[in-house]
Write an enzyme that holds these catalytic residues in place. Structure first.
Site, PDB file in Angstrom:
ATOM      1  N   ASP A  19     -12.451 -18.458  64.238  1.00 28.65           N
ATOM      2  CA  ASP A  19     -11.167 -18.270  63.549  1.00 28.65           C
ATOM      3  C   ASP A  19     -10.299 -19.511  63.601  1.00 28.65           C
ATOM      4  O   ASP A  19     -10.541 -20.411  64.407  1.00 28.65           O
ATOM      5  CB  ASP A  19     -10.360 -17.198  64.303  1.00 28.65           C
ATOM      6  CG  ASP A  19     -10.899 -15.822  64.052  1.00 28.65           C
ATOM      7  OD1 ASP A  19     -11.760 -15.690  63.189  1.00 28.65           O
ATOM      8  OD2 ASP A  19     -10.433 -14.894  64.747  1.00 28.65           O
ATOM      9  N   LYS A  27      -8.568 -17.634  58.707  1.00 28.46           N
ATOM     10  CA  LYS A  27      -7.645 -17.155  57.678  1.00 28.46           C
ATOM     11  C   LYS A  27      -6.274 -17.630  58.114  1.00 28.46           C
ATOM     12  O   LYS A  27      -5.744 -17.160  59.119  1.00 28.46           O
ATOM     13  CB  LYS A  27      -7.633 -15.621  57.628  1.00 28.46           C
ATOM     14  CG  LYS A  27      -8.978 -14.994  57.467  1.00 28.46           C
ATOM     15  CD  LYS A  27      -8.812 -13.484  57.306  1.00 28.46           C
ATOM     16  CE  LYS A  27     -10.111 -12.762  57.524  1.00 28.46           C
ATOM     17  NZ  LYS A  27     -10.444 -12.546  58.933  1.00 28.46           N
ATOM     18  N   MET A  70       2.949 -11.057  64.781  1.00 28.98           N
ATOM     19  CA  MET A  70       3.328 -11.384  63.403  1.00 28.98           C
ATOM     20  C   MET A  70       3.886 -12.777  63.370  1.00 28.98           C
ATOM     21  O   MET A  70       4.472 -13.244  64.348  1.00 28.98           O
ATOM     22  CB  MET A  70       4.455 -10.454  62.951  1.00 28.98           C
ATOM     23  CG  MET A  70       4.020  -9.199  62.278  1.00 28.98           C
ATOM     24  SD  MET A  70       5.484  -8.378  61.701  1.00 28.98           S
ATOM     25  CE  MET A  70       5.364  -6.875  62.590  1.00 28.98           C
TER      26      MET A  70
HETATM   27  C1  LIG Z   1      -4.566 -11.498  63.539  1.00 31.97           C
HETATM   28  S1  LIG Z   1      -3.672 -11.458  65.029  1.00 31.97           S
HETATM   29  C2  LIG Z   1      -4.983 -11.697  66.157  1.00 31.97           C
HETATM   30  C3  LIG Z   1      -4.674 -11.214  67.522  1.00 31.97           C
HETATM   31  C4  LIG Z   1      -5.795 -11.453  68.499  1.00 31.97           C
HETATM   32  N1  LIG Z   1      -6.961 -10.675  68.179  1.00 31.97           N
HETATM   33  C5  LIG Z   1      -5.356 -11.153  69.926  1.00 31.97           C
HETATM   34  O1  LIG Z   1      -5.862 -10.212  70.550  1.00 31.97           O
HETATM   35  O2  LIG Z   1      -4.525 -11.897  70.446  1.00 31.97           O
HETATM   36  C6  LIG Z   1      -2.891 -12.990  64.980  1.00 31.97           C
HETATM   37  C7  LIG Z   1      -1.508 -12.979  65.615  1.00 31.97           C
HETATM   38  O3  LIG Z   1      -1.627 -13.018  67.010  1.00 31.97           O
HETATM   39  C8  LIG Z   1      -0.553 -13.759  67.560  1.00 31.97           C
HETATM   40  N2  LIG Z   1      -1.090 -14.881  68.360  1.00 31.97           N
HETATM   41  C9  LIG Z   1      -2.374 -15.128  68.606  1.00 31.97           C
HETATM   42  N3  LIG Z   1      -2.498 -16.182  69.439  1.00 31.97           N
HETATM   43  C10 LIG Z   1      -1.269 -16.596  69.739  1.00 31.97           C
HETATM   44  C11 LIG Z   1      -0.731 -17.641  70.545  1.00 31.97           C
HETATM   45  N4  LIG Z   1      -1.512 -18.468  71.243  1.00 31.97           N
HETATM   46  N5  LIG Z   1       0.616 -17.781  70.607  1.00 31.97           N
HETATM   47  C12 LIG Z   1       1.415 -16.952  69.940  1.00 31.97           C
HETATM   48  N6  LIG Z   1       0.961 -15.943  69.157  1.00 31.97           N
HETATM   49  C13 LIG Z   1      -0.356 -15.759  69.048  1.00 31.97           C
HETATM   50  C14 LIG Z   1       0.292 -14.249  66.404  1.00 31.97           C
HETATM   51  O4  LIG Z   1       1.329 -13.335  66.203  1.00 31.97           O
HETATM   52  C15 LIG Z   1      -0.700 -14.206  65.267  1.00 31.97           C
HETATM   53  O5  LIG Z   1      -0.022 -14.069  64.035  1.00 31.97           O
END
Ligand SMILES: C[S@@+](CC[C@H](N)C(=O)[O-])C[C@H]1O[C@@H](n2cnc3c(N)ncnc32)[C@H](O)[C@@H]1O
Length: 465
Positions: free
Chosen positions: A244, A266, A379
């Site tokens: 990803d 994405k 988000m």
């Molecule tokens: C599609 S979701 C995926 C979540 C992922 N599967 C998880 O368990 O963390 C993507 C969202 O996760 C959050 N996110 C993921 N990694 C992050 C990080 N290192 N710092 C801040 N937000 C994060 C953000 O809000 C981002 O828009």
């Protein structure tokens, strides 16, 4: 090479231990693990050591060391704090050609104890020739984290199949080639998981049948040190990786050097690979016999569409495994020093996601206004103003603390703390990088607490308040 590395079979053989204190206990424990019969000689012997050596296999002798104590012993360890005794033991042992180890004194030793990773029957020994014990333990620790628990089962499995393998492949070169291929096939994974019949179908038949398999693995939120041991192991063993946008470069650095890497990210506002194409790629690569790693940010089953990929694999009858990861909500909260629940502030936590349409996010807001509940929004920034407006409109106080965490757990982590009424303005004045995560609730006040050991300032992170 300064020393010849050997693994010494002391099972049921007599080993002499001179000294009765704490260090002697440690050495006795090691000798006992290897099945030795121990004679301990010292004027004072710790009660714990004496108890451990009770029974007729061992002998406890309360007096000073004498040269004749060495008789009929295959190894001697001197673990006393008396340098004269240590020297005498070393000299007498060398005269009688008995291997001798004097704790913390390499010059008096003919053998030294390495640091070990014990996954018996697999044992890895590490030594710096007695020169740098701390470095030795550090190397041992690194190896420890690389060796999966399954290696124990794998070694035992191969041990029990040795004779059958000899019958099927009488030629030694052929046998060696077959075993090498097996170790790189799904058969090895099957043996590690205790699926011996599946492993036999690969090890004990003509050619290696490469069925291919998929691992859907959570890579955590960014910091490579938050990868699980299982994720690291699979990252070293995969043929091809589909990853990803959320996967940090430092995580990708830990992939096997010659693995094929395919980006299927994405990103908001950028061209992205449709989910159906990713599902097809996983299935096609597995059909081609590849060991496929699907590396996903955070945890694959938390807003990660891991469920859809799993369904595609089930439909195509591809063997697969799901490996959980640390989700962004818990990783970012921990690194920002915000406990998601707390007896005084929040008795529940809710993970929420949504897509802003024309700036508005459609969510069950009525269910999220309870003051004792922490809400974690997965988000981007696009939904922030809608989150604040809707929470206030549905009854949550406009003074409710809120934190926005950008690039959480990475060395670029940034934490912005405010209230539902002022965070949007604070963010507007700041340059914030994606991805971002938002935490709402009283627990956010703890992020700035001076007593908090994770205090963002102490972690060297930039904090805007
Ligand atoms: C599609 S979701 C995926 C979540 C992922 N599967 C998880 O368990 O963390 C993507 C969202 O996760 C959050 N996110 C993921 N990694 C992050 C990080 N290192 N710092 C801040 N937000 C994060 C953000 O809000 C981002 O828009």
């Amino acid at each position: 090479m300064d020393y010849l590395p050997l693994h010494f079979d002391v099972r049921d053989r007599r080993c002499l231990l001179v000294g009765g204190g704490q260090i002697a206990i440690r050495k006795a424990n090691l000798l006992l693990r290897a099945g030795a019969r121990i004679t301990v000689v010292a004027p004072d012997i710790d009660a714990q050591l004496e108890e451990r050596l009770s029974g007729d296999r061992h002998q406890v002798v309360r007096r000073e060391f004498r040269a004749e104590d060495l008789n009929d012993h295959v190894l001697v360890v001197s673990a006393t704090s008396d340098s004269t005794v240590n020297q005498t033991v070393s000299k007498e042992a060398q005269t009688q050609c008995i291997p001798v180890n004097v704790v913390d004194n390499p010059t008096l030793c003919t053998v030294i104890f390495p640091a070990i990773v014990d996954r018996s029957p697999v044992v890895v020994s590490v030594s710096t020739g007695g020169q740098a014990p701390v470095l030795t333990s550090d190397i041992r620790r690194r190896i420890e984290s690389l060796l999966p628990e399954g290696v124990v089962r794998l070694a035992r499995y191969l041990g029990t199949r040795r004779n059958r393998l000899k019958t099927v492949f009488p030629d030694v070169d052929q046998r060696r080639r077959k075993t090498t291929e097996f170790l790189d096939s799904p058969g090895a994974t099957a043996a590690m998981g205790g699926r011996d019949e599946e492993a036999d179908n690969i090890l004990l038949t003509g050619d290696v049948i490469r069925t291919g398999e998929v691992y859907i693995v959570g890579a955590g939120p960014g910091d490579p040190d938050l990868l699980t041991l299982k994720a690291l192991d699979l990252m070293q063993r995969c043929d091809v990786v589909l990853h990803d946008a959320l996967i940090d470069d430092r995580v990708l650095d830990r992939l096997r050097r010659d693995a094929e890497i395919i980006y299927v990210g994405k990103k908001a506002g950028a061209p992205s690979t449709p989910q159906s194409v990713i599902n097809d790629q996983l299935v096609n690569l597995a059909h081609a016999g590849k060991r496929v790693l699907r590396l996903k940010g955070g945890d694959p089953f938390i807003f990660g569409r891991g469920g859809e990929e799993m369904e595609a694999l089930i439909d195509a009858a591809i063997p697969f495994e799901i490996v959980p990861g640390i989700t962004a909500g818990s990783g970012c909260a921990a690194y920002a020093g915000i406990p998601l629940t707390h007896r005084d502030y929040a008795q529940s936590v809710r993970f929420v996601t949504g897509h802003p349409k024309e700036g508005q996010v459609d969510l069950p807001w009525d269910e999220m206004v309870n003051d004792n509940q922490t809400i974690v929004f997965y988000m981007g920034l696009g939904g922030l103003s809608s989150i604040c407006e809707q929470m206030i409109a549905h009854g949550r106080a406009d003074t409710t603390p809120i934190a926005l965490i950008a690039k959480g757990t990475t060395d670029k982590q940034r934490v912005l703390v405010g209230t539902l009424s002022d965070i949007v303005e604070k963010v507007r004045k700041t340059d914030v990088a994606r991805p971002t995560l938002t935490i709402v609730g009283q627990v956010v006040t703890l992020a700035s607490s001076e007593q908090n050991p994770h205090n963002v300032k102490r972690r060297g992170q930039i904090s805007v308040r």
